[in-house]
Design a protein around this motif. Sequence first.
Motif, mmCIF file in Angstrom:
data_model
loop_
_atom_site.group_PDB
_atom_site.id
_atom_site.type_symbol
_atom_site.label_atom_id
_atom_site.label_comp_id
_atom_site.label_asym_id
_atom_site.label_seq_id
_atom_site.Cartn_x
_atom_site.Cartn_y
_atom_site.Cartn_z
ATOM 1 N N LEU A 115 -41.329 -19.377 4.051
ATOM 2 C CA LEU A 115 -41.643 -18.103 4.709
ATOM 3 C C LEU A 115 -42.961 -18.222 5.477
ATOM 4 C CD1 LEU A 115 -40.604 -15.434 2.041
ATOM 5 C CD2 LEU A 115 -39.438 -16.050 4.173
ATOM 6 N N ALA A 116 -43.927 -18.928 4.854
ATOM 7 C CA ALA A 116 -45.234 -19.084 5.502
ATOM 8 C C ALA A 116 -45.135 -19.945 6.753
ATOM 9 C CB ALA A 116 -46.222 -19.697 4.514
ATOM 10 N N ALA A 117 -44.103 -20.787 6.824
ATOM 11 C CA ALA A 117 -43.944 -21.666 7.992
ATOM 12 C C ALA A 117 -43.404 -20.912 9.200
ATOM 13 C CB ALA A 117 -43.006 -22.824 7.641
ATOM 14 N N LEU A 118 -42.835 -19.718 8.967
ATOM 15 C CA LEU A 118 -42.257 -18.963 10.081
ATOM 16 C C LEU A 118 -43.386 -18.350 10.911
ATOM 17 C CD1 LEU A 118 -39.355 -17.149 8.163
ATOM 18 C CD2 LEU A 118 -39.243 -19.262 9.505
ATOM 19 N N PRO A 119 -43.437 -18.649 12.227
ATOM 20 C CA PRO A 119 -44.551 -18.181 13.050
ATOM 21 C C PRO A 119 -44.392 -16.707 13.442
ATOM 22 C CG PRO A 119 -43.026 -19.451 14.369
ATOM 23 C CD PRO A 119 -42.465 -19.462 12.977
ATOM 24 N N ALA A 120 -45.506 -16.106 13.840
ATOM 25 C CA ALA A 120 -45.476 -14.739 14.376
ATOM 26 C C ALA A 120 -44.750 -14.766 15.716
ATOM 27 C CB ALA A 120 -46.904 -14.235 14.551
ATOM 28 N N PRO A 121 -44.135 -13.628 16.137
ATOM 29 C CA PRO A 121 -43.323 -13.608 17.361
ATOM 30 C C PRO A 121 -44.030 -14.195 18.584
ATOM 31 C CG PRO A 121 -43.069 -11.557 16.173
ATOM 32 C CD PRO A 121 -44.098 -12.336 15.431
ATOM 33 N N ASP A 122 -45.298 -13.866 18.786
ATOM 34 C CA ASP A 122 -46.001 -14.365 19.976
ATOM 35 C C ASP A 122 -46.072 -15.876 19.978
ATOM 36 O OD1 ASP A 122 -46.263 -11.822 20.699
ATOM 37 O OD2 ASP A 122 -48.419 -11.626 20.183
ATOM 38 N N ALA A 123 -46.480 -16.429 18.840
ATOM 39 C CA ALA A 123 -46.607 -17.881 18.733
ATOM 40 C C ALA A 123 -45.257 -18.541 18.956
ATOM 41 C CB ALA A 123 -47.166 -18.249 17.359
#
Lengths: 195, 809
Positions: B531-539
């Motif tokens: 889950l922590a590996a999933l980036p924020a939408p902008d990134a």
Amino acid sequence: MRTLALAAAGPLAARAQAARFDLKALTALLAQRREAEARFSEERHVTGFDSPLRASGTLSFSAPDRFVRHVLEPRPESMAVQGNTIVLRRGGRSRQMTLDAVPELTALVEAMRGTLTGDAALLQRHFETRVEGEPGRWTLTLLPRDARLATQVREMQIAGQAGEIRSVGLWLTNGDRSLMLVDNLPPGTLAREAR
Amino acid sequence: MTDAADGTPPTPRRRALVLALWAAVVLLALLQILRTPFVADLSAFLPASPDERQQILIEQVESGVPARTLLVGIDGGDAAARAAASRALAAKLRASGLFEQVGNGETEAWSDVGAWLFEHRYLLSPAVTPERFTAAGLREGLQDTLSLLGTPAGAIARPLFERDPTGETQRIAEGLIPSSAPRSEEGVWVSRSAPRTLLVAMVRAPGADLDAMAAAIARVHDDFAAVAAPGLVLRVSGAPVFGVESRGRIEAEIKRLSIAGTVLVVGLLTLAFGSLAALAVAALPVATGVLVGIAAVGVGFGQVHGMTLAFGVTLIGEAVDYGIYYLIQARGLAGRGGWRAWVHEGWPTIRLGLLTSVCGFVALVFSGFPGLAQLGVFSVSGLVAAALFTRFVMPVLRPQGAAGTLLRTALGRTGRSLLGAMPRLRWPLVALGVAAAVLLAQRSELWRAELASLSPIPQEVLALDASLRQDLSAGDARTLVVVQAADLQAVLELAEQAGARLEPLIDAGTIGGYDSIARWLPSLRMQQARLAALPAPDALQAALREAVAGLPVDTARLQPFVAEVAAARTQAPLTLPALRSGAAGASLAPLVDAMLLQRQGDDGPAGWVALLPLQPPIGGAPAPDGAEIDAAAVQQALAGLAAGDPSAVQVLEIGRELTGLYERYLGQAQLQALLGALGVVALMALTLRSPRRLLAVCQPLALAVLLSMGALALAEVPLGILHLVGLLLVVAVGSNYALFFDLLQQPGQPAQADDDTLASLLLANLTTVATFALIAMSAIPALRAIGLVVAPGALLALLLAAAFARPRP
């Protein structure tokens, strides 16, 4: 034993071909090759994609049942079939599967192996076949008999010259299609290049 | 004993006391028996192992998923009829509610699992790492997915492309593809070797519930009968069938043996005494012994196995002798004080016989097989009870013994001439013994019976099972990696680490693949890392823009992907309860149960175990020892995991483990048998107090064992633990005969007692041989093995004892 019989039948078959070039004549021609190596380049036209998807690599076959397709571009991956086992390699991972557990896959693999070994009975078990052309330039059309495969694959068209396959075309029911062009190599080339 | 010469009955007070005590014992035994459950499953044939690794194996055999899995084959008819029957039967069984899962190759049943996998792909895909969402990582993922499009395999990937362009679903599926699976035709599983469709049905009830297993098997037969076209034949196998069948077999056997045993004993006693009253009294020690024996097993084990009851018939053979000895000898001594004289002259012999038999049976108590241990406890307590009854209650009931019939006199005379002729055969018998010794010395592989030889399952049933298993290939791994830890998260993490070490072995061709619970339920730590590996939408947008350069895709098309990754960031991690109760719970629960177990200790849950079944490589190089999987190489790859706790990660080879288990028990049993035999010899030495007499008594015993083993070797019978137990019983029983002949030869023994003693000896031997012969005809291999050794062995021991008797000086 089988090789001997075919070798004896070869010249006779050649004379008969002039009259009628059918599946029997074609497979007799193809069965003379025990090994084959080739480079291939493939273009796939997929609905929703404007430009074709491309791939290229090598193919190798050795009788009776070993067939390997090695994609080199754009991403290395391979599929090796031997007997009833298929081994897929991609990104450093391998997966082994039983071929006959997936009948659709079996039919597609047998289309290639049946053509390469010249096994008419094998081809007819999985496909309705149609042969057109002459020994120098022929086309083998395969229509799947398996109901499940038929929902995915409309037809397969293998074209060749004498005992060599030159192209494999595949038309899927969802409108996608692919054409693989085959460039035959003298046996042993791939092994030499690998060294 | 002032009234030693007087044959009066014991005083009324003593009579009342003895009878009241006896009644109390019988009552207590009956009460205990009433509250003891009777079982007839296969557990008696599994050793109670102290080794933790083998304990897991035995738990699996007893209560794991295989213990409640039915293998079903449909033969006959044509392919279309078989496929139709497979679908119809599977549908009916699924609807019955008796089964947790019914597999027949129809993939439609798995659509809910497919949807579940897709929904949780960012928690489950091993490719989800921070690198995966860099421009380079995304580009590789996109290329992998694009390489599938336009091929038949891409038919599933194309509709999902916009939502899962990096192919996480594909990546998960790749790990779940079984490396060996049944052949599929017309959409259902079929055999590779025979015209047959295949089904696997997992019963919902626990494997130990044989009634539920019997109901499930009956349901399969009934449902098949309702749907099958004529000409089709149903075949059902698997552990539940074995359990139910062997229970039926054992129950039938108990009935058969107890009826035949009773008829036999009543017949013999009638011949001997010709009086119903005497007959009833002679049978009482046996009845008391059987009751006390069953009650003792109930107290010691909390349950009584059917095998123990079936074996009870041998106790009849031994204990009935006590009654016979007493009645005949007390009558013989009638002129000199009846029972009082018998207490001095007859009882010590019975006591010695009892002690030697106990020596033999005590070895069973420590044999390591729960079933045999029960037999030991049953026999020891039963014999002691029967002997005590004979010593204390018989004089109360029949102070003067019982008169015999003419037949008994005839038996005595026949015995005298037969046994009298034996000494002439002494040297030929010795020569035979030498021949047997030479034969045995040449046979190096005498003790080669396997664990399977104890199982009451007939060979043809095992053959059907093996062929169905071969066809179904999946789910029957012979080699497992076993991972253990105190809590669930620790075991999941260990399973993940073990999986990472196994992955390269697939590539190297050491294994064909492996299954792991971590593919369905990653550890919490792993899920949180994903889950922590999933980036924020902008990134993600930025990385995606870079990744698609030169590919036939644009970022606008992949906006559903960006949205789904954003949604996944707030997804709750998967938990075991959620997995079971979720949308695909019905399909997932059986998968989870097959790979993840919570062990039960004596006081509540005792840690978790994950099983990682390994599939053999196809066409790979076999291990140096010829095994399908090179376990040493697997062990080496796993070395160093969970440092400090070598039992946390282990490689379990089921076949080898079972063989090893059996060999260890055979070794133990050989030592115990030797100790038992030494105990018998020590007892005789104590009684005889003369090395010369001891030697004379041991000669026929040793020869009896030698000849019995020689005969077994000649018949090519592979010897196992039960044959060993049989030989020990031959020594225990035979020592009685040898002692009798020894006593007969002592000065001071009245010559006229010979006929009566010989008659009782012959009668006792006849009952022993006859009851063990009954057992030798049993359909249960474990009982048959003992019977085959003891029936001829006991007869041989008597004849040899006579042959080696020295003429009276």
